[in-house]
Design a protein around this motif. Structure first.
Motif, short mmCIF file in Angstrom:
data_model
loop_
_atom_site.label_atom_id
_atom_site.label_comp_id
_atom_site.label_asym_id
_atom_site.label_seq_id
_atom_site.Cartn_x
_atom_site.Cartn_y
_atom_site.Cartn_z
N SER A 130 2.32 4.02 2.87
CA SER A 130 1.91 4.99 2.31
C SER A 130 1.98 6.28 3.27
CB SER A 130 0.20 4.95 2.47
OG SER A 130 -0.29 4.29 3.55
N ILE A 173 -3.45 5.97 -3.84
CA ILE A 173 -4.53 7.10 -4.04
C ILE A 173 -3.91 7.87 -5.34
CG2 ILE A 173 -5.55 7.38 -1.96
CD1 ILE A 173 -3.84 9.87 -1.40
N SER A 197 -1.39 -0.61 -4.21
CA SER A 197 -2.64 0.18 -4.29
C SER A 197 -2.03 1.69 -3.82
CB SER A 197 -3.90 0.01 -3.38
OG SER A 197 -4.99 1.24 -3.23
N TYR A 209 -5.09 -2.31 -7.32
CA TYR A 209 -6.32 -2.24 -6.29
C TYR A 209 -6.73 -1.00 -5.99
CZ TYR A 209 -5.77 -7.49 -5.52
OH TYR A 209 -5.88 -8.90 -5.52
N GLU A 210 -8.19 -0.62 -6.23
CA GLU A 210 -8.46 0.51 -5.76
C GLU A 210 -8.03 1.23 -4.55
OE1 GLU A 210 -9.72 2.91 -7.75
OE2 GLU A 210 -9.96 1.80 -9.72
N THR A 211 -8.33 0.39 -3.35
CA THR A 211 -8.02 0.90 -1.99
C THR A 211 -6.89 -0.36 -1.37
OG1 THR A 211 -9.67 -0.57 -0.92
CG2 THR A 211 -10.35 1.84 -1.76
N GLY A 212 -6.22 0.36 -0.02
CA GLY A 212 -5.49 -0.46 0.46
C GLY A 212 -6.23 -1.40 1.32
N TYR A 213 -7.44 -1.27 1.56
CA TYR A 213 -8.48 -2.18 2.16
C TYR A 213 -8.44 -3.25 1.40
CZ TYR A 213 -9.36 1.32 5.63
OH TYR A 213 -9.20 2.02 6.84
N GLU A 214 -8.71 -3.19 -0.01
CA GLU A 214 -9.18 -4.23 -0.84
C GLU A 214 -7.58 -4.98 -0.97
OE1 GLU A 214 -11.02 -3.20 -4.65
OE2 GLU A 214 -11.43 -1.40 -3.51
N THR A 257 -1.88 7.51 7.29
CA THR A 257 -2.75 6.36 6.93
C THR A 257 -2.18 5.30 7.75
OG1 THR A 257 -1.19 5.87 5.10
CG2 THR A 257 -2.94 7.36 4.67
N LYS A 289 -3.40 7.31 -8.50
CA LYS A 289 -3.71 6.15 -9.61
C LYS A 289 -2.78 6.00 -10.70
CE LYS A 289 -7.40 3.56 -11.40
NZ LYS A 289 -8.96 3.54 -11.69
N ILE A 319 0.95 -1.30 0.00
CA ILE A 319 0.05 -0.02 0.06
C ILE A 319 0.89 1.05 0.15
CG2 ILE A 319 -1.90 1.16 1.06
CD1 ILE A 319 -2.56 -1.40 2.53
#
Ligand code: NAD
Ligand code: ISE
Length: 334
Positions: free
Chosen positions: A72, A36, A34, A53-58, A76, A38, A8
């Motif tokens: 990151s 932000i 991932s 992946y779109e987000t760190g959570y994914e 965060t 992009k 991330i």
């Protein structure tokens, strides 16, 4: 078995860690990333053939990811580490573990409640050959008891987002951790002195600062943290003992004699200065989580560093000497 790693943050150090995990480290492979930003993340994703992946959570919850690296921005870190603990995944989080003692304590409590060590903090200086040698000599008793430590942490120029507080909780936090590790003891109190202001510093940045720490046994530490050396990245550490003095070596560099002058290169930043330390840190992390679990700097170390940084910032603002007070250490970390 190859560990599948999700990263991330694909900025300066995130991309460097992906390169390291791909080209240097054995037993692991980066499968997810991932960021932000992009556009840059897509560039890195293509370069290393890693799924975006779109987000760190994914990344954290992906069934394809065994362990996570967080690179990151500082604010965060805590939320992503807590999510890794929820997902029961090993995580190597770049320093600092959190931006306050409270955030770090939440991590300590969550990890201890889960009953399994999952968190390692990126205090990579503990893997630097020079610092390891200093520790070996201190522990051998050869220079007697350490009495004082003089150090400096000079950055050539700071990043554009760098603030006066970050000089302590983003940069000086390395000294806070490494000196506690070198001496094997906690701090008693701290103070910060401001040097004459460097007029080349970005607007509003107070620079340089001098962190003064006293350990429980009475060792006195002065650490210059300077964000605008302008000449290069320079890390110094001298331990004064009862019977001798030891000093951190500079990185190996060729002495050039030419046209009546002698000179040697000074490195530009952390990525060059600590390249071997990051490699060792990552290889040991990968090996350890395949075996009995992480053995590097843990969430408690991240918490102690955050308490110390918070206290130093308070001391700077109040122009006082402040006691450094820790919560009782959970048995889980003893
Ligand atoms: P950077 O700004 O170059 O990169 C950080 C990246 O994180 C950026 O690309 C940004 O877009 C991304 N990001 C921010 N919020 C995000 C989010 N919610 N999800 C996904 N991505 C997000 O900064 P850097 O110099 O690479 O530093 C990154 C981290 O690594 C910092 O926490 C820093 O303290 C740490 N660091 C450690 C060392 C060391 O010596 N151990 C050296 C440099 C940086
Ligand atoms: C950076 O985030 C690091 O961790 C580097 O090691 C440090 O020297 C620098 O000052 C920080 O900003």
């Amino acid at each position: 078995m190859e560990l599948r790693i999700g990263v991330i943050g694909t900025g300066a150090i995130g991309e460097d860690h992906i390169r390291r995990l791909t080209d240097t480290i054995t037993g692991a492979r980066v499968v997810a990333l991932s960021d932000i930003n992009k556009e840059n993340a897509m560039r890195v994703s293509k370069k290393y053939n890693v799924t975006f992946y779109e987000t760190g959570y994914e990344v954290i919850w992906s069934p394809d990811v065994d362990a996570v690296v967080i690179a990151s921005w500082d604010p965060t870190h805590a939320e992503f580490v807590l999510e890794c603990i929820k997902a029961k995944k090993h995580v190597l989080c770049e320093k600092p573990l959190g931006t306050s003692a409270e955030e770090c304590m939440e991590i300590v409590k969550a990890e201890a409640a889960g009953g399994k060590k999952l968190v390692q903090v990126g205090f990579m200086r503990r893997y630097d050959k020079g610092y390891r040698k200093l520790k070996e000599i201190i522990e051998s008793g050869e220079i007697g008891e350490p009495l004082m430590i003089h150090c400096c942490h000079r950055n050539r120029v700071p990043g554009p987002q760098h603030t006066t507080d970050m000089t302590i909780k983003n940069s000086g936090i390395h000294e806070i951790d490494i000196l506690r590790w070198l001496l094997g003891e906690d701090y008693e109190s701290g103070q910060v002195l401001m040097a004459k202001q460097n007029q080349n510093a970005l607007d509003g940045l107070k620079d340089p600062q001098i962190m003064l720490l006293k350990t429980k046994s009475g060792v006195r530490i002065d650490a210059e943290v300077n964000m605008n050396s302008h000449y290069g990245y320079d890390i110094q550490c001298e331990v004064v003992g009862e019977k001798g003095v030891i000093r951190l070596p500079d990185p190996i560099s060729i002495l050039k004699k030419k046209s009546g002058m002698g000179s040697h290169e000074i490195l530009a930043d952390w990525s060059q200065r600590f390249v071997e330390a990051y490699d060792v840190e990552f290889q040991q992390w990968i090996n350890s989580i395949k075996e009995s679990g992480p053995v590097g700097p843990n969430a408690w170390d991240g918490y102690v560093a955050a308490v110390t940084a918070d206290t130093l910032i308070k001391a700077r603002k109040l122009k006082t000497i402040e006691p450094i007070i820790l919560e009782p250490q959970p048995a889980f970390y003893c």
